[in-house]
Design a protein around this motif. Structure first.
Motif, PDB file in Angstrom:
ATOM      1  N   THR A  97       1.404  -1.517   0.060  1.00 17.02           N
ATOM      2  CA  THR A  97       0.236   0.216  -0.348  1.00 17.02           C
ATOM      3  C   THR A  97       0.767   1.030   0.165  1.00 17.02           C
ATOM      4  OG1 THR A  97      -1.536  -0.964   1.108  1.00 17.02           O
ATOM      5  CG2 THR A  97      -1.615   1.235   1.224  1.00 17.02           C
ATOM      6  N   LEU A  98       0.341   2.520  -1.042  1.00 18.53           N
ATOM      7  CA  LEU A  98       1.121   3.669  -1.046  1.00 18.53           C
ATOM      8  C   LEU A  98       0.569   4.179   0.330  1.00 18.53           C
ATOM      9  CD1 LEU A  98       1.659   4.506  -4.767  1.00 18.53           C
ATOM     10  CD2 LEU A  98       3.181   3.300  -3.512  1.00 18.53           C
ATOM     11  N   ARG A  99       1.138   5.395   1.326  1.00 22.44           N
ATOM     12  CA  ARG A  99       1.048   5.792   2.065  1.00 22.44           C
ATOM     13  C   ARG A  99       0.923   7.315   2.063  1.00 22.44           C
ATOM     14  NH1 ARG A  99      -1.458   2.025   6.194  1.00 22.44           N
ATOM     15  NH2 ARG A  99      -1.008   0.241   5.952  1.00 22.44           N
ATOM     16  N   PHE A 100      -0.101   8.267   1.705  1.00 22.05           N
ATOM     17  CA  PHE A 100       0.158   9.636   2.080  1.00 22.05           C
ATOM     18  C   PHE A 100      -0.243   9.847   3.425  1.00 22.05           C
ATOM     19  CE2 PHE A 100      -0.083   7.964  -2.317  1.00 22.05           C
ATOM     20  CZ  PHE A 100       1.135   8.613  -2.281  1.00 22.05           C
ATOM     21  N   GLU A 101       0.040  10.959   3.982  1.00 20.07           N
ATOM     22  CA  GLU A 101      -0.458  12.130   4.648  1.00 20.07           C
ATOM     23  C   GLU A 101      -1.747  12.511   4.039  1.00 20.07           C
ATOM     24  OE1 GLU A 101       2.641  15.075   6.838  1.00 20.07           O
ATOM     25  OE2 GLU A 101       3.798  13.490   7.508  1.00 20.07           O
ATOM     26  N   THR A 102      -2.200  12.939   4.815  1.00 20.80           N
ATOM     27  CA  THR A 102      -3.687  13.650   4.293  1.00 20.80           C
ATOM     28  C   THR A 102      -4.174  14.429   3.565  1.00 20.80           C
ATOM     29  OG1 THR A 102      -5.036  12.238   6.361  1.00 20.80           O
ATOM     30  CG2 THR A 102      -5.906  13.718   5.494  1.00 20.80           C
ATOM     31  N   GLU A 103      -2.568  15.562   4.431  1.00 20.94           N
ATOM     32  CA  GLU A 103      -2.753  17.003   3.802  1.00 20.94           C
ATOM     33  C   GLU A 103      -1.942  16.810   2.124  1.00 20.94           C
ATOM     34  OE1 GLU A 103      -3.062  20.604   2.357  1.00 20.94           O
ATOM     35  OE2 GLU A 103      -3.924  19.898   4.332  1.00 20.94           O
ATOM     36  N   VAL A 104      -1.086  16.123   2.507  1.00 22.07           N
ATOM     37  CA  VAL A 104      -0.247  16.210   0.797  1.00 22.07           C
ATOM     38  C   VAL A 104      -1.270  15.365   0.157  1.00 22.07           C
ATOM     39  CG1 VAL A 104       1.931  14.466  -0.167  1.00 22.07           C
ATOM     40  CG2 VAL A 104       1.931  15.018   1.992  1.00 22.07           C
ATOM     41  N   TRP A 105      -1.714  13.924   0.680  1.00 20.85           N
ATOM     42  CA  TRP A 105      -3.314  13.684  -0.296  1.00 20.85           C
ATOM     43  C   TRP A 105      -3.913  14.833  -0.970  1.00 20.85           C
ATOM     44  CZ3 TRP A 105      -3.491   9.950  -3.458  1.00 20.85           C
ATOM     45  CH2 TRP A 105      -4.281   8.955  -4.041  1.00 20.85           C
ATOM     46  N   GLN A 106      -4.368  15.923  -0.061  1.00 20.22           N
ATOM     47  CA  GLN A 106      -5.936  17.010  -0.450  1.00 20.22           C
ATOM     48  C   GLN A 106      -4.734  17.815  -1.350  1.00 20.22           C
ATOM     49  OE1 GLN A 106      -6.487  18.463   3.375  1.00 20.22           O
ATOM     50  NE2 GLN A 106      -8.268  17.374   3.498  1.00 20.22           N
ATOM     51  N   ARG A 107      -3.072  17.722  -1.064  1.00 17.08           N
ATOM     52  CA  ARG A 107      -2.273  18.975  -2.464  1.00 17.08           C
ATOM     53  C   ARG A 107      -2.637  18.367  -3.562  1.00 17.08           C
ATOM     54  NH1 ARG A 107       1.380  20.299   2.098  1.00 17.08           N
ATOM     55  NH2 ARG A 107       3.000  18.645   0.452  1.00 17.08           N
ATOM     56  N   PHE A 108      -2.034  17.035  -3.878  1.00 17.38           N
ATOM     57  CA  PHE A 108      -2.238  16.557  -4.942  1.00 17.38           C
ATOM     58  C   PHE A 108      -3.793  16.777  -5.541  1.00 17.38           C
ATOM     59  CE2 PHE A 108      -3.906  12.355  -6.673  1.00 17.38           C
ATOM     60  CZ  PHE A 108      -2.923  12.339  -8.162  1.00 17.38           C
ATOM     61  N   LEU A 109      -4.734  16.056  -5.160  1.00 14.15           N
ATOM     62  CA  LEU A 109      -6.240  16.725  -4.824  1.00 14.15           C
ATOM     63  C   LEU A 109      -6.408  17.262  -5.786  1.00 14.15           C
ATOM     64  CD1 LEU A 109      -8.456  14.517  -2.916  1.00 14.15           C
ATOM     65  CD2 LEU A 109      -7.349  13.592  -5.230  1.00 14.15           C
ATOM     66  N   ARG A 110      -6.073  18.847  -5.181  1.00 15.44           N
ATOM     67  CA  ARG A 110      -5.959  20.097  -6.039  1.00 15.44           C
ATOM     68  C   ARG A 110      -5.462  20.340  -7.199  1.00 15.44           C
ATOM     69  NH1 ARG A 110      -5.949  21.558  -0.165  1.00 15.44           N
ATOM     70  NH2 ARG A 110      -3.455  21.675  -0.002  1.00 15.44           N
ATOM     71  N   SER A 111      -4.723  18.989  -7.060  1.00 19.14           N
ATOM     72  CA  SER A 111      -3.039  19.623  -8.553  1.00 19.14           C
ATOM     73  C   SER A 111      -4.249  19.289 -10.086  1.00 19.14           C
ATOM     74  CB  SER A 111      -1.631  19.202  -8.231  1.00 19.14           C
ATOM     75  OG  SER A 111      -2.378  18.065  -8.859  1.00 19.14           O
ATOM     76  N   LEU A 112      -5.215  17.969  -9.462  1.00 22.67           N
ATOM     77  CA  LEU A 112      -5.527  17.743 -10.690  1.00 22.67           C
ATOM     78  C   LEU A 112      -6.648  18.994 -11.516  1.00 22.67           C
ATOM     79  CD1 LEU A 112      -6.286  14.068  -9.119  1.00 22.67           C
ATOM     80  CD2 LEU A 112      -4.746  15.358 -10.953  1.00 22.67           C
ATOM     81  N   ASP A 113      -6.476  19.470  -9.962  1.00 19.26           N
ATOM     82  CA  ASP A 113      -8.078  20.327 -10.760  1.00 19.26           C
ATOM     83  C   ASP A 113      -7.446  21.835 -11.789  1.00 19.26           C
ATOM     84  OD1 ASP A 113     -10.239  19.428  -9.446  1.00 19.26           O
ATOM     85  OD2 ASP A 113     -10.247  20.558  -8.033  1.00 19.26           O
ATOM     86  N   ALA A 114      -6.500  22.356 -11.824  1.00 18.32           N
ATOM     87  CA  ALA A 114      -5.806  22.952 -11.737  1.00 18.32           C
ATOM     88  C   ALA A 114      -5.367  22.837 -13.247  1.00 18.32           C
ATOM     89  CB  ALA A 114      -4.058  23.502 -11.797  1.00 18.32           C
TER      90      ALA A 114
END
Length: 56
Positions: free
Chosen positions: A39-56
């Motif tokens: 399993t790849l594990r990410f801190e919640t804030e890192v994952w949220q930044r990733f998702l926001r980058s997809l909207d850009a």
């Protein structure tokens, strides 16, 4: 411990997809065909930044 896993409804029946799960402080990503393979594990804030980058 990550125990609430979801698979996208767009995955279809073939199983060629990933699941995303979360806990209070982590998000996990794993292969649906090999759930015990790691399993790849990410801190919640890192994952949220990733998702926001997809909207850009």
């Amino acid at each position: 411990m990550i125990d609430d896993w979801r698979t996208s409804s767009h995955s279809g029946q073939e199983g060629n997809c990933v699941e995303v799960g979360w806990s209070a402080d982590q998000v996990g990503v794993r292969d649906t065909k090999d759930r015990d393979g790691g399993t790849l594990r990410f801190e919640t804030e890192v994952w949220q930044r990733f998702l926001r980058s997809l909207d850009a």
